[in-house]
Motif scaffolding. Sequence first.
Motif: not given
Length: 284
Positions: A132-144
Motif C-alpha cells: 500500500v506504500v506504493k498507492a497514489p494516496g499513500f502520502g495523504a494516508i501517512l499525513v492523516l
Amino acid sequence: MAKTIGNPFSWAAQHLGASGTHLAESSAVLGGTTHSQPQIRDLHLSDLRGALRAGIDDFMASRTDAMLAVVIYPLAGLLLIIVGFQLNAVHLLFPLLAGFALLGPVAAVGLYQISRQREAGQDANWADAFGVVKAPGFGAILVLGIGLGALFLIWIVTAHLIHMWTIGPDPAASFSQFLRDVFQTSAGWTMIVVGVGVGFVFALVALAVSVVSFPLLLDRQVGVPTAVVTSVRVMRRNPGVILCWGLIVATLLVLGAIPILAGLILIIPILGHATWHLYRRAVV
C-alpha cells in the motif's frame, strides 16, 4: 505463470528504494487531484451487519496474510505496557491501551487494500497489504496517520494531567497501590469519571475523522481535507449508526485485548476488512 513474492525480508529489501521514491512523489498530491465531493448514503444497522459479514469473509479468505499484516499492532501494545512499567508510569497504562485504539485505522490500511483487490476479483496476499506504500494516496494516508498519532499523544498528556489534578503528581509505589488509590479513594473515582468523559470526547473525534477517511484516501485521490470532511459528513448524516459502529469496534477491541492483546491478531483484521465494506456502503 504463478506470482511469487519470496519471504518478507527479501520483499522488503527489493521494494524499499521504490517505496521511498514513491513517497516523495505522493507527497505532492496531499490535496488530491479530484475536486468533486464524494456523495454520502444513508446507513442502517443492517449495513453494519453486512459490513461485518463481508469483513469475516475477507478474513477467512486471507487469514495468514491478514494476520501477518497487523501482527505489529499487538506487539506495539505490549511494548507500551512494558515501557509503562519500566518508567513507573502505571497510571498511564490504561490511557495508553485505550488511546492506542485511535491508531487502529492506520494499522488496518493494508487490510483495506486486500479487501479492495478481492472486491475487484483479484488475488491478494501479505505483499499487497504492505505494498500500500506504493498507492497514489499513500502520502495523504501517512499525513492523516501522523495526525491521529498527534491526537494519541495529546490524549496521553491530558490523561497525565487528569491524574495529577485528582490523585496527585507522585507516582504510586506499586501497581497494587495504584489500584487502591483509584478504586478506594474519592480522588480515584473522580479521576475515573473525568478520564472516561474526556476519553470519550477524544474517541468521538477520532471516530468522526477516520471512520471512512483512510479507505477513501486509498480508493480515490481526494486529498486529506476532502477525506476528513467526508468522514465527518458520514457521521453527521448517520450519527446513530456510526456511534453503534464505534461501540462495536470498542467492544471487540476490549475482548481482543483481554488475552494479553493476542486476540487483536484476529480482531484487527476482521474490523479492518469490515471498515472497507462499511466505507463502500457509506460513500458513493
